[in-house]
Design a protein around this motif. Structure first.
Motif, PDB file in Angstrom:
ATOM      1  N   MET A  29     -16.747   3.756  66.850  1.00 33.46           N
ATOM      2  CA  MET A  29     -15.969   2.530  66.967  1.00 33.46           C
ATOM      3  C   MET A  29     -16.665   1.324  66.343  1.00 33.46           C
ATOM      4  SD  MET A  29     -13.512   4.044  68.356  1.00 33.46           S
ATOM      5  CE  MET A  29     -12.363   2.704  68.651  1.00 33.46           C
ATOM      6  N   LEU A  30     -17.987   1.399  66.214  1.00 35.90           N
ATOM      7  CA  LEU A  30     -18.732   0.283  65.618  1.00 35.90           C
ATOM      8  C   LEU A  30     -19.083   0.531  64.158  1.00 35.90           C
ATOM      9  CD1 LEU A  30     -21.155  -0.541  68.577  1.00 35.90           C
ATOM     10  CD2 LEU A  30     -19.313  -1.998  67.716  1.00 35.90           C
ATOM     11  N   GLY A  31     -19.181   1.792  63.760  1.00 36.21           N
ATOM     12  CA  GLY A  31     -19.576   2.106  62.388  1.00 36.21           C
ATOM     13  C   GLY A  31     -21.031   1.829  62.108  1.00 36.21           C
ATOM     14  N   THR A  32     -21.830   1.679  63.181  1.00 41.20           N
ATOM     15  CA  THR A  32     -23.254   1.423  63.028  1.00 41.20           C
ATOM     16  C   THR A  32     -24.036   2.253  64.044  1.00 41.20           C
ATOM     17  OG1 THR A  32     -23.171  -0.457  64.555  1.00 41.20           O
ATOM     18  CG2 THR A  32     -22.923  -0.939  62.208  1.00 41.20           C
ATOM     19  N   LEU A  55     -19.956  10.662  61.176  1.00 39.49           N
ATOM     20  CA  LEU A  55     -18.973   9.924  61.972  1.00 39.49           C
ATOM     21  C   LEU A  55     -19.045   8.421  61.729  1.00 39.49           C
ATOM     22  CD1 LEU A  55     -18.924  11.833  65.386  1.00 39.49           C
ATOM     23  CD2 LEU A  55     -17.544  12.178  63.328  1.00 39.49           C
ATOM     24  N   LEU A  56     -20.096   7.950  61.080  1.00 37.74           N
ATOM     25  CA  LEU A  56     -20.151   6.539  60.696  1.00 37.74           C
ATOM     26  C   LEU A  56     -19.105   6.206  59.639  1.00 37.74           C
ATOM     27  CD1 LEU A  56     -23.990   5.783  60.458  1.00 37.74           C
ATOM     28  CD2 LEU A  56     -22.395   5.019  62.215  1.00 37.74           C
ATOM     29  N   ASP A  57     -18.516   7.242  59.017  1.00 35.10           N
ATOM     30  CA  ASP A  57     -17.538   7.015  57.951  1.00 35.10           C
ATOM     31  C   ASP A  57     -16.133   6.742  58.494  1.00 35.10           C
ATOM     32  OD1 ASP A  57     -19.609   7.559  56.152  1.00 35.10           O
ATOM     33  OD2 ASP A  57     -19.156   9.704  56.133  1.00 35.10           O
ATOM     34  N   ILE A  58     -15.932   6.907  59.797  1.00 30.83           N
ATOM     35  CA  ILE A  58     -14.598   6.707  60.365  1.00 30.83           C
ATOM     36  C   ILE A  58     -14.157   5.250  60.249  1.00 30.83           C
ATOM     37  CG2 ILE A  58     -13.204   6.864  62.464  1.00 30.83           C
ATOM     38  CD1 ILE A  58     -13.990   9.569  61.363  1.00 30.83           C
ATOM     39  N   ALA A 112     -20.144  -4.724  57.208  1.00 34.76           N
ATOM     40  CA  ALA A 112     -21.110  -4.540  58.296  1.00 34.76           C
ATOM     41  C   ALA A 112     -21.319  -3.076  58.651  1.00 34.76           C
ATOM     42  CB  ALA A 112     -20.642  -5.311  59.537  1.00 34.76           C
ATOM     43  N   HIS A 113     -20.521  -2.187  58.090  1.00 32.57           N
ATOM     44  CA  HIS A 113     -20.603  -0.784  58.464  1.00 32.57           C
ATOM     45  C   HIS A 113     -21.641  -0.038  57.643  1.00 32.57           C
ATOM     46  CE1 HIS A 113     -16.198  -1.320  59.871  1.00 32.57           C
ATOM     47  NE2 HIS A 113     -17.043  -1.570  60.843  1.00 32.57           N
ATOM     48  N   GLU A 114     -22.233   0.968  58.252  1.00 35.25           N
ATOM     49  CA  GLU A 114     -23.253   1.767  57.579  1.00 35.25           C
ATOM     50  C   GLU A 114     -22.664   3.003  56.903  1.00 35.25           C
ATOM     51  OE1 GLU A 114     -26.295   2.634  60.441  1.00 35.25           O
ATOM     52  OE2 GLU A 114     -26.338   0.572  61.165  1.00 35.25           O
ATOM     53  N   ASP A 158     -19.943   9.067  44.950  1.00 38.00           N
ATOM     54  CA  ASP A 158     -21.341   8.969  44.523  1.00 38.00           C
ATOM     55  C   ASP A 158     -22.264   8.648  45.690  1.00 38.00           C
ATOM     56  OD1 ASP A 158     -20.480   9.491  42.009  1.00 38.00           O
ATOM     57  OD2 ASP A 158     -20.534   7.402  41.314  1.00 38.00           O
ATOM     58  N   GLY A 159     -21.772   7.871  46.638  1.00 32.19           N
ATOM     59  CA  GLY A 159     -22.620   7.470  47.755  1.00 32.19           C
ATOM     60  C   GLY A 159     -23.013   8.608  48.669  1.00 32.19           C
TER      61      GLY A 159
END
Length: 680
Positions: A232-235, A476-479, A493-495, A505-506
């Motif tokens: 939910m935070l992406g971090t 799951l940080l990609d959600i 702000a997301h990782e 590429d990333g």
């Protein structure tokens, strides 16, 4: 008031069934009544058993009284009657002793000793007691037990919290939200990606023809309460922050995905078990699974019998019963031993609630809605068959098949309502189960795997091809950035990285991290390079790679001259994380040992300070060690309240990496610490 001999005899016979069946049933019920839906009827089988024993025994002794009872004077107490009288008190004594650390009671030898004590006591009672006096004594005792148990039950019953009868708020779309395609976000708790591969069928591939399956996806954390906030935070969790704040921010802050979704004009609807004690302010409507199901479907009586056997029978007896699946199963013993309450709690609740979610979907707005569903499947305990029927012989495969079946039913439902094509649909786990997959073989490992299911259907998909597999290094940080990208918003702000862009590429050579939860609040962090999971060999974490590299790492380095939460260190298995003492900052530790890494840029003098409780003369010391040096004893001032104390010694250390260890000597409670550094 005169009480006749027959009445006295009947009263005296009532005490044993009360102590054998009704009293332990009341104890189990009162300690678990909320989980048993406040259904007092679950104890009925044990009340019935008590009545059967009482009736049969009374009939036997009344017949004996009529036939031979008047032939002997003075009348001695028969051995069978003495044995019957003592069976209840002996069981009561055993129940009380089980609270003490006496392993003998759980073994066959303990059962034999208890049986021998019962028969020896019965023989002594029969030879020394006058029948008239014994019957009168046990009659009085029975009345006392009946009255005390009636009072205990009446005073201990809790009334269920009254349901809020106010109508749910009407879901009103903003003008902006009316044209927004829906977002469906399903979390399947504990769905391990390589187990999904084992249950994947051609029919499922066809049903998921518009989806991409990220088969190499990993979770950051091995526990739900950590993993869901990362989504939910992406971090990732920042070790300098409070773990409780990280979890709260995930659902209630401007950093939350929910805040951005609402700001874009979406209604937010959730179906979930409540993972945390705080309210979820950013959901317009939040429905817990238990309130979204027919509670009559749950077989509380069977669950109560299982719980009764587990809590009242010696371990050797309950294990023997489990081998025969009589009232309890091996899975029940594992689940209850791991403090999972009932065998069909989260998984069955989720399934029954999801059945209603499929029905209710047609009554919800057709557009402009973000729907969050967190299901407790295929997470253990495994109590569902492949067709999602309740099964005591369920396993991780059948429950994973059930979860996949629920997904396909959901997709069919959206298609029937014409809500499928334009929607963004995200389906993923939050961690894996405790299995290493090798072909069709499963090997149980100590911790939950970090290989997690991740499925994505972008909007306007209409592919004739079956489910597509992608092996990019997703997490799951990609959600969160994927949802932001779908809404046309920046996610600086997301990782993580967006999964609906064509530029991957990333993901090439991507370094991924994952952390293992220790207790409720501390984490141990590891790293994942590319597609290879790097793990701590001794702890056997998430062994999922063919070419295995080894990395042993601790928690993030401790900051200097700042307050550090004790539970954020690297802890041994016997370290306890607690929160029962008032005044602590969330949690604190006791027992075991805690280690903190730190690094000095220049030569410095380092002193340790700690906020602690040292409650008594035999509980006011610990060992303190720097690097591999000999441990020193820290004798603390006795205090039953939290207070800051400084270690007597300080260390003059060279530049570089160092390791501080606080090791158990006596039981003290450690809340926070600080490494005070003064450069030389």
């Amino acid at each position: 008031m005169h009480v006749g001999p027959t009445t006295r005899l009947l009263l005296s016979l009532a005490g044993t069934p009360v102590l054998l069946f009704i009293s332990p049933s009341i104890t189990v019920y009162l300690s678990s009544q909320a989980e048993l839906n406040h259904d007092l009827g679950v104890i009925n089988p044990f009340v019935f058993a008590a009545l059967v024993v009482f009736t049969l025994t009374s009939a036997c002794y009344l017949v004996a009284e009529a036939v031979i009872g008047r032939q002997t004077e003075p009348r001695a107490l028969p051995v069978p009657l003495a044995t019957y009288y003592l069976a209840g008190p002996v069981f009561l004594a055993y129940s009380l002793l089980r609270e003490a650390p006496l392993p003998l009671l759980e073994q066959l030898a303990g059962v034999i000793v208890g049986g021998a004590a019962l028969f020896i006591g019965a023989a002594l009672l029969a030879t020394r007691a006058n029948r008239h006096g014994a019957v009168s004594f046990f009659a009085v005792l029975s009345v006392a037990f009946i009255l005390s148990e009636t009072y205990r039950l009446a005073s201990g019953i809790e009334q269920p919290s009254p349901m809020d009868k106010t109508p749910e708020p009407e879901l009103v779309l903003t003008d902006r939200g009316r044209d927004l395609p829906n977002i469906y976000h399903l979390i399947l708790d504990g769905y391990q990606s390589d187990i999904f591969a084992m249950v994947l069928t051609e029919q499922m591939k066809s049903e998921m023809s518009d989806f991409t399956w990220y088969s190499e996806a990993t979770a950051l954390y091995d526990q739900t309460v950590w993993s869901v906030p990362s989504v939910m935070l992406g971090t990732q969790f920042n070790y300098a922050r409070s773990h409780a704040q990280y979890q709260r921010d995930a659902f209630n802050s401007t950093s939350s995905l929910l805040h951005e979704v609402r700001d874009a004009g979406y209604l937010t609807v959730a179906y979930s078990r409540k993972l945390y004690q705080f309210d979820y302010d950013l959901f317009d409507v939040m429905t817990e699974h238990f309130d979204n199901m027919d509670t009559k479907v749950l077989d509380d009586t069977e669950d109560f019998a299982t719980l009764w056997v587990y809590r009242n029978m010696p371990k050797v007896v309950s294990l023997a019963m489990a081998k025969r699946n009589f009232l309890i199963s091996p899975a029940d013993i594992r689940n209850l031993g791991a403090q999972t309450f009932l065998a069909d709690s989260a998984a069955l609740e989720s399934k029954l609630s999801f059945d209603n979610i499929l029905i209710e979907e047609s009554n919800l707005p057709a557009t402009g809605r973000y729907t969050f569903v967190h299901l407790g499947v295929p997470h253990d305990p495994f109590v569902l068959a492949a067709d999602c029927s309740e099964s005591r012989s369920g396993n991780v495969i059948t429950q994973s098949q059930c979860a996949a079946l629920l997904v396909t039913k959901f997709l069919k439902r959206l298609k029937s309502l014409d809500r499928y094509d334009d929607a963004l649909i995200l389906i993923h786990g939050d961690h894996g189960e405790r299995y290493l997959v090798d072909g069709s073989n499963l090997t149980e490992i100590e911790h939950r795997s970090h290989r997690t299911l991740l499925l994505l259907k972008p909007p306007s998909a209409n592919s004739p091809q079956p489910l597509e597999e992608s092996r990019i290094a997703a997490t799951l940080l990609d959600i969160a950035p994927t949802v932001y990208d779908f809404m046309g918003r920046e996610s600086l702000a997301h990782e993580g990285l967006s999964l609906i862009r064509d530029e991957y590429d990333g993901f090439v050579g991507r370094e991924r991290t994952y952390s293992v939860a220790i207790g409720e609040s501390a984490l141990r962090q590891h790293r994942v390079d590319g597609h290879t999971l790097i793990f701590d060999k001794d702890r056997q974490l998430s062994v999922n790679a063919v070419d295995i590299d080894i990395l042993i790492s601790a928690a993030a380095p401790a900051p200097l001259n700042e307050i550090i939460e004790a539970e954020n260190g690297t802890m041994t298995k016997n370290t306890t994380v607690e929160s029962r003492l008032p005044g602590s900052h969330g949690s604190y530790t006791s027992n075991g040992s805690i280690k903190f890494r730190f690094e000095l840029a220049e030569p410095a003098v380092v002193q340790l300070q700690a906020r602690l409780v040292a409650p008594g003369a035999n509980n006011n010391s610990s060992y303190v060690r720097i690097d591999n040096n000999e441990a020193e004893v820290w004798h603390m001032n006795i205090s039953k309240n939290w207070n800051w104390q400084a270690f007597d010694s300080s260390w003059e250390l060279a530049p570089g990496k160092h390791l501080l260890s606080i090791e158990s000597r006596e039981q003290i409670f450690l809340d926070q610490l600080k490494l005070v550094v003064e450069e030389i």
